[in-house]
Design a protein around this motif. Sequence first.
Motif, PDB file in Angstrom:
ATOM      1  N   GLU A  99      46.196  31.532  27.061  1.00 28.03           N
ATOM      2  CA  GLU A  99      46.971  31.546  25.839  1.00 28.03           C
ATOM      3  C   GLU A  99      48.037  30.449  26.115  1.00 28.03           C
ATOM      4  O   GLU A  99      48.367  30.124  25.134  1.00 28.03           O
ATOM      5  N   ALA A 100      48.540  30.132  27.345  1.00 27.10           N
ATOM      6  CA  ALA A 100      49.401  29.310  27.637  1.00 27.10           C
ATOM      7  C   ALA A 100      49.066  27.858  27.218  1.00 27.10           C
ATOM      8  O   ALA A 100      49.780  26.881  26.989  1.00 27.10           O
ATOM      9  N   ALA A 101      47.794  27.535  27.174  1.00 26.53           N
ATOM     10  CA  ALA A 101      46.987  26.320  27.028  1.00 26.53           C
ATOM     11  C   ALA A 101      46.856  26.442  25.595  1.00 26.53           C
ATOM     12  O   ALA A 101      46.589  25.229  24.995  1.00 26.53           O
ATOM     13  N   GLY A 102      47.079  27.544  24.765  1.00 25.71           N
ATOM     14  CA  GLY A 102      47.036  27.375  23.305  1.00 25.71           C
ATOM     15  C   GLY A 102      45.607  27.879  22.777  1.00 25.71           C
ATOM     16  O   GLY A 102      45.324  27.824  21.705  1.00 25.71           O
ATOM     17  N   PHE A 103      45.056  28.477  23.442  1.00 26.42           N
ATOM     18  CA  PHE A 103      43.927  29.153  22.998  1.00 26.42           C
ATOM     19  C   PHE A 103      43.918  30.541  22.471  1.00 26.42           C
ATOM     20  O   PHE A 103      44.777  31.175  23.106  1.00 26.42           O
ATOM     21  N   VAL A 104      43.149  31.148  21.725  1.00 30.67           N
ATOM     22  CA  VAL A 104      43.211  32.692  21.322  1.00 30.67           C
ATOM     23  C   VAL A 104      41.792  33.164  22.194  1.00 30.67           C
ATOM     24  O   VAL A 104      40.757  32.331  22.489  1.00 30.67           O
ATOM     25  N   VAL A 105      41.862  34.338  22.757  1.00 32.26           N
ATOM     26  CA  VAL A 105      41.092  34.829  23.921  1.00 32.26           C
ATOM     27  C   VAL A 105      40.330  36.055  23.369  1.00 32.26           C
ATOM     28  O   VAL A 105      40.688  36.809  22.641  1.00 32.26           O
ATOM     29  N   ARG A 106      38.880  35.825  23.599  1.00 29.96           N
ATOM     30  CA  ARG A 106      38.103  36.917  23.128  1.00 29.96           C
ATOM     31  C   ARG A 106      37.289  37.584  24.315  1.00 29.96           C
ATOM     32  O   ARG A 106      37.085  36.500  25.357  1.00 29.96           O
ATOM     33  N   THR A 107      36.995  38.717  24.830  1.00 31.12           N
ATOM     34  CA  THR A 107      36.349  39.135  25.642  1.00 31.12           C
ATOM     35  C   THR A 107      34.991  39.772  25.346  1.00 31.12           C
ATOM     36  O   THR A 107      34.844  40.461  24.280  1.00 31.12           O
ATOM     37  N   GLU A 108      33.969  39.612  26.373  1.00 35.82           N
ATOM     38  CA  GLU A 108      32.835  40.577  26.228  1.00 35.82           C
ATOM     39  C   GLU A 108      32.152  40.879  27.613  1.00 35.82           C
ATOM     40  O   GLU A 108      32.662  40.281  28.677  1.00 35.82           O
ATOM     41  N   ARG A 109      31.508  42.051  27.527  1.00 33.03           N
ATOM     42  CA  ARG A 109      31.099  42.402  28.877  1.00 33.03           C
ATOM     43  C   ARG A 109      29.633  41.735  29.264  1.00 33.03           C
ATOM     44  O   ARG A 109      28.938  41.776  28.145  1.00 33.03           O
ATOM     45  N   SER A 110      29.551  41.476  30.441  1.00 33.01           N
ATOM     46  CA  SER A 110      28.144  40.939  30.564  1.00 33.01           C
ATOM     47  C   SER A 110      27.160  42.054  30.866  1.00 33.01           C
ATOM     48  O   SER A 110      27.444  43.400  30.927  1.00 33.01           O
ATOM     49  N   ASP A 111      25.902  41.756  30.805  1.00 30.28           N
ATOM     50  CA  ASP A 111      24.742  42.821  31.017  1.00 30.28           C
ATOM     51  C   ASP A 111      25.055  43.543  32.403  1.00 30.28           C
ATOM     52  O   ASP A 111      24.593  44.813  32.383  1.00 30.28           O
ATOM     53  N   LEU A 112      25.832  42.889  33.330  1.00 28.82           N
ATOM     54  CA  LEU A 112      25.987  43.344  34.487  1.00 28.82           C
ATOM     55  C   LEU A 112      27.338  43.989  34.931  1.00 28.82           C
ATOM     56  O   LEU A 112      27.813  44.500  35.924  1.00 28.82           O
ATOM     57  N   TYR A 113      27.995  44.418  33.768  1.00 32.05           N
ATOM     58  CA  TYR A 113      29.375  44.791  33.720  1.00 32.05           C
ATOM     59  C   TYR A 113      29.335  46.081  34.686  1.00 32.05           C
ATOM     60  O   TYR A 113      28.622  47.203  34.432  1.00 32.05           O
ATOM     61  N   VAL A 114      30.538  46.256  35.453  1.00 29.96           N
ATOM     62  CA  VAL A 114      30.552  47.377  36.238  1.00 29.96           C
ATOM     63  C   VAL A 114      32.165  47.802  36.402  1.00 29.96           C
ATOM     64  O   VAL A 114      32.607  48.664  37.071  1.00 29.96           O
ATOM     65  N   GLY A 115      32.813  47.011  35.487  1.00 33.36           N
ATOM     66  CA  GLY A 115      34.331  47.623  35.413  1.00 33.36           C
ATOM     67  C   GLY A 115      35.334  46.945  36.306  1.00 33.36           C
ATOM     68  O   GLY A 115      36.416  47.041  36.336  1.00 33.36           O
ATOM     69  N   LEU A 116      34.859  45.784  36.753  1.00 30.94           N
ATOM     70  CA  LEU A 116      35.979  44.915  37.725  1.00 30.94           C
ATOM     71  C   LEU A 116      36.847  44.255  36.972  1.00 30.94           C
ATOM     72  O   LEU A 116      37.752  43.657  37.398  1.00 30.94           O
ATOM     73  N   GLU A 117      36.708  43.787  35.591  1.00 27.34           N
ATOM     74  CA  GLU A 117      37.229  43.074  34.767  1.00 27.34           C
ATOM     75  C   GLU A 117      37.646  41.524  35.245  1.00 27.34           C
ATOM     76  O   GLU A 117      38.684  41.200  35.223  1.00 27.34           O
TER      77      GLU A 117
END
Length: 62
Positions: free
Chosen positions: A20-38
């Motif tokens: 965001e500091a660089a001027g981007f909009v951020v979207r997140t998605e979970r990988s197939d191996l998502y374990v909650g580490l974020e």
Amino acid sequence: MVQVPRVRGVGVAEATERLEAAGFVVRTERSDLYVGLEYVVSSNPGQGSMAPRGSTVTLTLV
């Protein structure tokens, strides 16, 4: 155009702050191996790529 900063291996909060500091909009998605580490395992566009200010960077999390 703005260079996408390195965010791989960083927590989602810090990665979002950097992007965001660089001027981007951020979207997140979970990988197939998502374990909650974020933590970011990849971004699209990737580190070092050039993208227009205001464009979306998608972070993939584990």
